[in-house]
Design a protein around this motif. Structure first.
Motif, PDB file in Angstrom:
ATOM      1  N   LEU A 236       4.640  -3.445  20.472  1.00  0.00           N
ATOM      2  CA  LEU A 236       5.119  -4.573  19.858  1.00  0.00           C
ATOM      3  C   LEU A 236       5.486  -4.869  20.601  1.00  0.00           C
ATOM      4  O   LEU A 236       5.907  -5.627  20.195  1.00  0.00           O
ATOM      5  N   GLY A 237       6.671  -4.085  21.890  1.00  0.00           N
ATOM      6  CA  GLY A 237       7.750  -5.109  22.575  1.00  0.00           C
ATOM      7  C   GLY A 237       6.299  -6.076  23.897  1.00  0.00           C
ATOM      8  O   GLY A 237       6.962  -6.707  24.099  1.00  0.00           O
ATOM      9  N   THR A 238       5.534  -6.065  23.869  1.00  0.00           N
ATOM     10  CA  THR A 238       4.854  -6.369  25.252  1.00  0.00           C
ATOM     11  C   THR A 238       3.946  -7.122  24.867  1.00  0.00           C
ATOM     12  O   THR A 238       3.232  -7.713  25.780  1.00  0.00           O
ATOM     13  N   GLY A 239       3.107  -7.016  23.660  1.00  0.00           N
ATOM     14  CA  GLY A 239       1.943  -7.782  23.287  1.00  0.00           C
ATOM     15  C   GLY A 239       0.571  -7.531  23.968  1.00  0.00           C
ATOM     16  O   GLY A 239       0.008  -7.483  23.981  1.00  0.00           O
ATOM     17  N   MET A 240       0.526  -6.068  24.741  1.00  0.00           N
ATOM     18  CA  MET A 240      -0.935  -5.578  25.561  1.00  0.00           C
ATOM     19  C   MET A 240      -1.642  -5.122  25.008  1.00  0.00           C
ATOM     20  O   MET A 240      -1.601  -4.858  23.536  1.00  0.00           O
TER      21      MET A 240
ATOM     22  N   ASN B 257     -11.331 -16.576   9.323  1.00  0.00           N
ATOM     23  CA  ASN B 257     -10.435 -14.869   9.320  1.00  0.00           C
ATOM     24  C   ASN B 257      -8.960 -16.143   9.889  1.00  0.00           C
ATOM     25  O   ASN B 257      -8.637 -15.995  10.841  1.00  0.00           O
ATOM     26  N   THR B 258      -7.851 -15.455   9.462  1.00  0.00           N
ATOM     27  CA  THR B 258      -6.667 -15.531   9.458  1.00  0.00           C
ATOM     28  C   THR B 258      -6.160 -15.007   9.498  1.00  0.00           C
ATOM     29  O   THR B 258      -6.030 -13.478   9.626  1.00  0.00           O
ATOM     30  N   PRO B 259      -5.609 -14.868  10.910  1.00  0.00           N
ATOM     31  CA  PRO B 259      -5.229 -13.178  11.899  1.00  0.00           C
ATOM     32  C   PRO B 259      -3.716 -13.774  10.506  1.00  0.00           C
ATOM     33  O   PRO B 259      -3.265 -14.031  10.104  1.00  0.00           O
ATOM     34  N   GLN B 260      -3.294 -11.884  10.710  1.00  0.00           N
ATOM     35  CA  GLN B 260      -2.738 -11.115  10.351  1.00  0.00           C
ATOM     36  C   GLN B 260      -1.232 -10.715  11.170  1.00  0.00           C
ATOM     37  O   GLN B 260      -2.071 -10.186  11.846  1.00  0.00           O
ATOM     38  N   ALA B 261      -0.067 -11.019  11.096  1.00  0.00           N
ATOM     39  CA  ALA B 261       1.335  -9.915  11.844  1.00  0.00           C
ATOM     40  C   ALA B 261       1.580  -8.690  10.946  1.00  0.00           C
ATOM     41  O   ALA B 261       1.492  -9.279   9.478  1.00  0.00           O
TER      42      ALA B 261
ATOM     43  N   ARG C 288      -0.659  -9.586  17.564  1.00  0.00           N
ATOM     44  CA  ARG C 288      -0.714 -10.058  16.990  1.00  0.00           C
ATOM     45  C   ARG C 288       0.815 -10.612  16.327  1.00  0.00           C
ATOM     46  O   ARG C 288       1.060 -11.672  16.128  1.00  0.00           O
ATOM     47  N   THR C 289       1.432  -9.495  15.907  1.00  0.00           N
ATOM     48  CA  THR C 289       2.827  -9.562  15.598  1.00  0.00           C
ATOM     49  C   THR C 289       3.984 -10.082  17.250  1.00  0.00           C
ATOM     50  O   THR C 289       4.800 -11.189  16.576  1.00  0.00           O
ATOM     51  N   ALA C 290       2.940  -9.408  17.941  1.00  0.00           N
ATOM     52  CA  ALA C 290       4.078 -10.197  19.245  1.00  0.00           C
ATOM     53  C   ALA C 290       3.753 -11.531  19.475  1.00  0.00           C
ATOM     54  O   ALA C 290       5.457 -12.338  19.413  1.00  0.00           O
ATOM     55  N   ALA C 291       2.577 -12.451  19.678  1.00  0.00           N
ATOM     56  CA  ALA C 291       2.142 -13.458  19.573  1.00  0.00           C
ATOM     57  C   ALA C 291       3.125 -14.291  18.578  1.00  0.00           C
ATOM     58  O   ALA C 291       3.337 -15.170  18.957  1.00  0.00           O
TER      59      ALA C 291
END
Length: 412
Positions: free
Chosen positions: A203-207, A160-164, A323-326
């Motif tokens: 989006l800004g914290t990756g929580m 499974n490839t993570p998607q952002a 995932r996007t923040a990471a």
């Protein structure tokens, strides 16, 4: 075997679990019947030395009942215990409730796990874990000689490839969130902007979503370098109490300070201005009565926003924001920085357990996220794998310094 009057007596000696040898006898009119009666007596007699609580002839539900009693005494999070109970009730118990413990062979467990794997890898893994716990308990109670789970095949996780999110998807959902339920004449309540603001915070914290919903004013501080929030809890559902703010997040490493990029800090400040000074320990995102916001309702609203953005077939969920923040931080600052930012356990065990943590907060991730994901003029190569994004930020910082030295406007 000997004849006594009209009956034949079958006799044997057996060593019990306590090490003592005992004589067992059975009588019947014929030798064959006496032998069968002796076998039945051996099979059903109590096992001295262990109290006879469980045996190979015990029904599977008896094992489950005793294990659940033991589970209540264990020092585990209540959420973990509830997950075990639900998994047993919904999946494991229905599959084995009509079997005795001795009848649950490796082949039967293998067949069950394959049926679970066909539905979900996660379900199969959880089912295997719970069966291991159950049969480990049975072994400790001398009910079985071996664990039937041990010989089953390895469960192979599908790739499974993570998607952002792409910048185009971020912008489309932002637009949809701003427009959701704002049209005149719509029946029902208007948008209160909570989900719109929540996705900016994610989006800004990756929580994790539950962590963001548990954020309180007392967890927020503004410093000269920028805003910092501390993750101290998460929102969970408990059968006994309903939705609550749990006083600790998912793991110990999840307790962390997060520097917040300005586009997310603006949202937090705006929401905090609506609260009274004495509401410092109330969650920033709350329902009409001031209680924690229901994650189910948040996810439902977010799905409607994704549909409004024309992205309903993409599978985008709130988890994509983490995932996007990471991804942005890993591309620009490295994997270790992303792991620290998200509260994952570091691979460097020595550093994590034996070196005193640095009390200062690194604001580089927040600056990176601000440039990459701000609503106005984000850096276009933020999610590009070319490796040039970090260099671009360094050049931008250099140009800013040169503009200031020449008296120009660094924001122009």
């Amino acid at each position: 075997m000997r004849r006594t009057g009209r009956l034949t007596k079958a006799e044997t000696r057996i060593r019990d679990a306590d090490g003592r040898v005992r004589r067992v006898t059975a009588s019947a009119p014929s030798a064959a019947a006496a032998r069968q009666r002796l076998h039945d007596k051996l099979r059903t007699r109590p096992a001295f030395g262990r109290g006879g609580t469980l045996s190979a002839d015990s029904p599977f539900p008896s094992l489950v009942a005793l294990w659940l009693e033991d589970l209540d005494l264990q020092d585990l999070a209540e959420g973990t215990k509830e997950s075990y109970r639900d998994l047993l009730r919904l999946h494991v118990l229905p599959a084995f409730e009509n079997f005795m413990l001795g009848e649950i062979t490796t082949g039967r467990v293998e067949s069950f796990l394959k049926s679970q794997l066909a539905l979900s890898y996660s379900r199969a893994m959880h089912s295997r874990s719970i069966l291991n716990l159950l049969f480990g308990f049975a072994l400790r109670n001398d009910a079985l000689a071996r664990n039937p789970v041990e010989g089953t095949s390895q469960l192979r996780k599908p790739k499974n490839t993570p998607q952002a999110l792409t910048l185009e998807q971020v912008a489309a959902i932002r637009k949809a969130a701003a427009e959701w339920r704002t049209a005149p004449g719509l029946p029902g309540p208007k948008s209160d902007g909570q989900v719109r603001d929540l996705i900016e915070l994610l989006l800004g914290t990756g929580m994790r979503p539950g962590e963001a919903l548990a954020l309180r004013p007392c967890d927020v501080r503004d410093t000269e370098q920028g805003m910092v929030v501390r993750v101290t809890g998460t929102v969970v559902f408990r059968k006994a109490t309903g939705l609550i703010r749990q006083t600790h997040p998912k793991t110990a490493s999840s307790v962390r300070d997060i520097p917040v990029p300005e586009f997310a800090a603006v949202v937090i400040r705006r929401r905090m201005r609506t609260l009274r000074p004495d509401e410092g320990e109330r969650t920033i995102f709350a329902n009409r009565t001031g209680g924690v916001l229901n994650p189910y309702n948040v996810r439902r609203t977010f799905r409607e926003m994704v549909e409004l953005a024309g992205l309903g077939d993409t599978g985008i969920s709130l988890r994509w924001y983490r995932r996007t923040a990471a991804t942005v931080i890993a591309r620009g600052l490295g994997t270790d920085a992303a792991a620290t930012f998200l509260g994952h356990t570091s691979s460097a065990i020595t550093e994590g357990h034996y070196i005193e943590p640095d009390p200062t907060t690194d604001h580089a991730p927040a600056a990176h996220l601000e440039r990459a994901l701000r609503p106005t003029a984000p850096v276009p190569d933020a999610l590009d794998s070319s490796g040039c994004f970090g260099e671009q930020l360094e050049l931008e910082a250099l140009f800013d310094v040169e503009d200031e030295a020449e008296g120009g406007d660094a924001d122009a």
